[in-house]
Each structure stands twice: as C-alpha cells, then as structure tokens.
Design a protein around this motif. Structure first.
Motif, PDB file in Angstrom:
ATOM      1  N   VAL A  19       0.846  -1.200   0.000  1.00 31.52           N
ATOM      2  CA  VAL A  19       0.000   0.000   0.000  1.00 31.52           C
ATOM      3  C   VAL A  19       0.880   1.247   0.000  1.00 31.52           C
ATOM      4  O   VAL A  19       1.778   1.375   0.836  1.00 31.52           O
ATOM      5  CB  VAL A  19      -0.921   0.004   1.252  1.00 31.52           C
ATOM      6  N   TYR A  20       0.634   2.146  -0.928  1.00 29.69           N
ATOM      7  CA  TYR A  20       1.310   3.452  -0.930  1.00 29.69           C
ATOM      8  C   TYR A  20       0.277   4.469  -0.469  1.00 29.69           C
ATOM      9  O   TYR A  20      -0.731   4.696  -1.157  1.00 29.69           O
ATOM     10  CB  TYR A  20       1.863   3.773  -2.326  1.00 29.69           C
ATOM     11  N   LEU A  21       0.514   5.015   0.718  1.00 26.61           N
ATOM     12  CA  LEU A  21      -0.461   5.914   1.348  1.00 26.61           C
ATOM     13  C   LEU A  21      -0.064   7.368   1.078  1.00 26.61           C
ATOM     14  O   LEU A  21       1.001   7.817   1.522  1.00 26.61           O
ATOM     15  CB  LEU A  21      -0.495   5.643   2.865  1.00 26.61           C
ATOM     16  N   VAL A  22      -0.908   8.060   0.341  1.00 26.15           N
ATOM     17  CA  VAL A  22      -0.596   9.458  -0.001  1.00 26.15           C
ATOM     18  C   VAL A  22      -1.349  10.352   0.979  1.00 26.15           C
ATOM     19  O   VAL A  22      -2.581  10.238   1.123  1.00 26.15           O
ATOM     20  CB  VAL A  22      -0.995   9.783  -1.459  1.00 26.15           C
ATOM     21  N   GLN A  23      -0.583  11.195   1.646  1.00 27.79           N
ATOM     22  CA  GLN A  23      -1.173  12.062   2.663  1.00 27.79           C
ATOM     23  C   GLN A  23      -0.386  13.360   2.783  1.00 27.79           C
ATOM     24  O   GLN A  23       0.646  13.526   2.137  1.00 27.79           O
ATOM     25  CB  GLN A  23      -1.222  11.334   3.997  1.00 27.79           C
ATOM     26  N   PHE A  24      -0.905  14.278   3.606  1.00 35.18           N
ATOM     27  CA  PHE A  24      -0.183  15.536   3.825  1.00 35.18           C
ATOM     28  C   PHE A  24       1.183  15.237   4.454  1.00 35.18           C
ATOM     29  O   PHE A  24       1.338  14.218   5.143  1.00 35.18           O
ATOM     30  CB  PHE A  24      -0.953  16.435   4.809  1.00 35.18           C
ATOM     31  N   PRO A  25       2.157  16.149   4.285  1.00 40.22           N
ATOM     32  CA  PRO A  25       3.406  15.986   5.032  1.00 40.22           C
ATOM     33  C   PRO A  25       3.130  16.098   6.539  1.00 40.22           C
ATOM     34  O   PRO A  25       2.067  16.579   6.940  1.00 40.22           O
ATOM     35  CB  PRO A  25       4.278  17.158   4.560  1.00 40.22           C
ATOM     36  N   ARG A  26       4.084  15.657   7.329  1.00 39.94           N
ATOM     37  CA  ARG A  26       3.921  15.676   8.784  1.00 39.94           C
ATOM     38  C   ARG A  26       3.939  17.098   9.344  1.00 39.94           C
ATOM     39  O   ARG A  26       4.515  18.006   8.714  1.00 39.94           O
ATOM     40  CB  ARG A  26       5.079  14.919   9.451  1.00 39.94           C
ATOM     41  N   ILE A  27       3.363  17.236  10.544  1.00 43.74           N
ATOM     42  CA  ILE A  27       3.537  18.487  11.294  1.00 43.74           C
ATOM     43  C   ILE A  27       4.012  18.141  12.700  1.00 43.74           C
ATOM     44  O   ILE A  27       4.016  16.973  13.086  1.00 43.74           O
ATOM     45  CB  ILE A  27       2.253  19.356  11.341  1.00 43.74           C
ATOM     46  N   LYS A  28       4.419  19.166  13.450  1.00 42.81           N
ATOM     47  CA  LYS A  28       5.059  18.895  14.741  1.00 42.81           C
ATOM     48  C   LYS A  28       4.082  18.558  15.873  1.00 42.81           C
ATOM     49  O   LYS A  28       4.454  17.944  16.859  1.00 42.81           O
ATOM     50  CB  LYS A  28       5.944  20.081  15.138  1.00 42.81           C
ATOM     51  N   MET A  29       2.833  18.972  15.723  1.00 43.12           N
ATOM     52  CA  MET A  29       1.883  18.747  16.829  1.00 43.12           C
ATOM     53  C   MET A  29       1.373  17.320  16.881  1.00 43.12           C
ATOM     54  O   MET A  29       1.028  16.797  17.934  1.00 43.12           O
ATOM     55  CB  MET A  29       0.630  19.601  16.610  1.00 43.12           C
ATOM     56  N   ILE A  30       1.249  16.734  15.690  1.00 49.35           N
ATOM     57  CA  ILE A  30       0.530  15.460  15.542  1.00 49.35           C
ATOM     58  C   ILE A  30       0.977  14.898  14.175  1.00 49.35           C
ATOM     59  O   ILE A  30       1.261  15.691  13.261  1.00 49.35           O
ATOM     60  CB  ILE A  30      -0.998  15.765  15.584  1.00 49.35           C
ATOM     61  N   PRO A  31       1.058  13.592  14.001  1.00 47.83           N
ATOM     62  CA  PRO A  31       1.522  13.100  12.688  1.00 47.83           C
ATOM     63  C   PRO A  31       0.697  13.616  11.510  1.00 47.83           C
ATOM     64  O   PRO A  31       1.243  13.857  10.439  1.00 47.83           O
ATOM     65  CB  PRO A  31       1.422  11.580  12.830  1.00 47.83           C
ATOM     66  N   SER A  32      -0.614  13.805  11.729  1.00 44.55           N
ATOM     67  CA  SER A  32      -1.389  14.463  10.670  1.00 44.55           C
ATOM     68  C   SER A  32      -2.531  15.273  11.271  1.00 44.55           C
ATOM     69  O   SER A  32      -3.278  14.754  12.118  1.00 44.55           O
ATOM     70  CB  SER A  32      -1.979  13.457   9.681  1.00 44.55           C
ATOM     71  N   PRO A  33      -2.699  16.532  10.819  1.00 41.69           N
ATOM     72  CA  PRO A  33      -3.859  17.307  11.276  1.00 41.69           C
ATOM     73  C   PRO A  33      -5.118  16.883  10.524  1.00 41.69           C
ATOM     74  O   PRO A  33      -6.204  17.412  10.773  1.00 41.69           O
ATOM     75  CB  PRO A  33      -3.469  18.753  10.940  1.00 41.69           C
ATOM     76  N   SER A  34      -4.971  15.930   9.601  1.00 40.78           N
ATOM     77  CA  SER A  34      -6.138  15.379   8.919  1.00 40.78           C
ATOM     78  C   SER A  34      -6.575  14.126   9.675  1.00 40.78           C
ATOM     79  O   SER A  34      -5.826  13.141   9.764  1.00 40.78           O
ATOM     80  CB  SER A  34      -5.799  14.995   7.477  1.00 40.78           C
ATOM     81  N   PRO A  35      -7.788  14.127  10.241  1.00 41.25           N
ATOM     82  CA  PRO A  35      -8.238  12.953  11.000  1.00 41.25           C
ATOM     83  C   PRO A  35      -8.310  11.718  10.119  1.00 41.25           C
ATOM     84  O   PRO A  35      -8.112  10.595  10.593  1.00 41.25           O
ATOM     85  CB  PRO A  35      -9.645  13.358  11.467  1.00 41.25           C
ATOM     86  N   TYR A  36      -8.587  11.933   8.826  1.00 36.30           N
ATOM     87  CA  TYR A  36      -8.764  10.786   7.915  1.00 36.30           C
ATOM     88  C   TYR A  36      -7.410  10.158   7.579  1.00 36.30           C
ATOM     89  O   TYR A  36      -7.304   8.937   7.441  1.00 36.30           O
ATOM     90  CB  TYR A  36      -9.509  11.227   6.654  1.00 36.30           C
ATOM     91  N   CYS A  37      -6.380  11.004   7.432  1.00 36.81           N
ATOM     92  CA  CYS A  37      -5.031  10.467   7.188  1.00 36.81           C
ATOM     93  C   CYS A  37      -4.550   9.727   8.422  1.00 36.81           C
ATOM     94  O   CYS A  37      -4.022   8.610   8.330  1.00 36.81           O
ATOM     95  CB  CYS A  37      -4.060  11.605   6.843  1.00 36.81           C
TER      96      CYS A  37
END
Ligand SMILES: N[C@@H](CCC(=O)N[C@@H](CS)C(=O)NCC(=O)O)C(=O)O
Length: 270
Positions: A19-37
């Motif tokens: 599986v190649y998972l395409v998502q936003f780049p990381r941020i410092k607060m949380i691995p993703s600010p997108s709940p779906y990612c």
C-alpha cells in the motif's frame, strides 16, 4: 470506489500488494492534522498491513480531490472509509471477530465520531486556522518564495474551505457556548460507550478504534477554540484521554520521529 481512468501513479515502480499511502506531510503537533489520514495510517498499523507513505506535497489529491488516498497494485483508491472496506475484503480484517450486533454498534460509534465530534474541532479551525501554516504546522514545509506564497494563499484557501464546510454543516452558526455544550454531550456519550475497556470492543483494537483515535487526537493535540474542552476531557472523560494515549503508545512508538523530525518513515515497529 475511487478507481481512476488514466492517471499517472506517484509510485510507478510499485511493489505488488504494497500500500502506498498518499497524505499531507507531517507536522510537529501530531503526525497528521487530517483525521482521515491519521485514521487510515493507524488502521494500517492495527491491521498490520505493510505500507509506505508518500507526501502529497500539497498538490496530489485523489480523484475526489482529497487526501488520504492509496495506490495499490497500480490502481488508485480514494476515501479512508472506502479504502478500509476494500482492504478488509482484500487484505486483512481486524473486525473479523465482531458479531452483527457489534458491527451495528461500530457503525453508530463511527457516525457519532465522524458526523458529530469531528465538527467540534472543525469549528475551532474555522475560528483559528493560523497554526496550520505556523512553525508547528505546515510552516517548515513552506520554504522560499513558493513557501511564502503557500503560507499566504494556502492559509486563505484553507480558511475559506473550512468556513464553507462548517457553515454548510450548520455547526458554524452556533455560539462557542452552544458548541461547548454539544462537545460535552457527545464526548460524554463516547466515553460511556468506551467504558473501562481498553478498546471499543474489548482487548483487541478494531476499525472503530482507528476512527476514534484519528479524530480524538485532533482534540487532544491541536488547538481548540476554548481550553475548557480539554479540561472537560481530562476531568469528565479521562477514559478517552487514556484511550488516545494507549493507541499512541502501542501503534505510534515512532510518534517523536514523525512529529519532531517530520519523518514519513512507515517502519514504525523499529
Ligand atoms: N471522507 C473522506 C474525507 C477526506 C477529507 O475531507 N480530506 C481533507 C483533509 S482532512 C481534504 O483532503 N481536503 C482537501 C480539500 O477539501 O480540498 C475520507 O474519509 O477520506
């Protein structure tokens, strides 16, 4: 299912059944600010499915215009829920032991989280989206002239989209006090449903745990419109806070690497 007609793959030299998972780049607060990612990546970890992350670089979106999406065996699949349903059939199903009644409960819990609790932090993001492009948000990915433009226009575009969504949903028409009351009612309900169990269906995590984590982690680790919300969780729904910490401890041992170093490394067990 979001299968495309003809579309260039981000990973043309793909490995079979990976599986190649395409998502936003990381941020410092949380691995993703997108709940779906965050939900989908956590689900892949719970289901123990090998995957690699690919940054969408703020320009690669699914045929539905969203992240996350996956590439699998040369095909593109959109929407976290559809992807999970597909992988449950084709790869591994962490919900196999659930009874039809459990599945009905899971569906109801899923709706409480994605259709109600989700809007609490979306309401916050509508009131303040500045952090998205600040130093603990996507700021570090926005360098040079392109980065400056992204900070200005990306922020404007994101604020506009969030505003449109919260107004269309209706939550945006409420006062902060009203939203705080909804938040308390909904979190209390979710807390009762979890009870003193480790996961929603006992000792073994299932899909709804990934969903709950993806969304609750946004409430715990990203800015909220009123600090009372976090205080309420700590004092009145501490089992939800422990739940987030439990999933984080078990399935995100690389949380520090993901957030501090903004690493998209998917070898999370190392
Ligand atoms: N139902 C979709 C929702 C995905 C979604 O809303 N993704 C947002 C990020 S959290 C997105 O890509 N937004 C970009 C946009 O709407 O332009 C899923 O479960 O994957």
């Amino acid at each position: 299912m979001g299968k495309t007609k003809e579309r260039r793959l981000l990973k043309p030299d793909w490995q079979e059944n990976h599986v190649y998972l395409v998502q936003f780049p990381r941020i410092k607060m949380i691995p993703s600010p997108s709940p779906y990612c965050l939900k989908l990546e956590t689900w892949l970890r719970i289901a123990d499915i090998p995957y690699s992350n690919i940054s969408n670089e703020f320009k690669h979106y699914s045929p539905k215009g969203q992240v996350p999406f996956i590439e699998l065996n040369g095909r593109v699949f959109s929407d976290s829920n559809d992807i999970i349903d597909y992988l449950k059939k084709e790869a591994k199903n962490p919900d196999q032991r659930l009874s039809p009644q459990d599945n009905a409960h899971a569906e109801a819990i899923h709706a409480l989280i994605e259709n109600s609790i989700h809007w609490i932090y979306m309401y916050s993001r509508n009131r303040d989206a500045k952090w998205f492009f600040g130093p603990t948000g996507f700021g570090p990915h926005a360098r040079g002239l392109k980065g400056t433009l992204m900070k200005i226009f990306g922020k404007m575009q994101m604020s506009k989209k969030i505003k449109a969504k919260v107004m269309a949903n209706g939550i945006g028409k409420n006062t902060p006090a009203e939203v705080m009351q909804f938040a308390k009612d909904q979190l209390r309900a979710l807390s009762v449903l979890l009870g003193d169990k480790d996961y929603f269906f006992g000792d073994i995590p299932t899909t709804v745990d990934a969903t709950a984590f993806g969304h609750l982690a946004q409430l715990v680790y990203t800015p909220q419109f009123d600090p009372e919300g976090k205080k309420y969780m700590e004092q009145c729904t501490p089992n939800l806070v422990s739940f987030v910490e439990r999933i984080k401890g078990r399935f995100w041992p690389d949380w520090h690497n993901a957030t501090e170093n903004l690493s998209l490394d998917s070898n999370w067990r190392r």
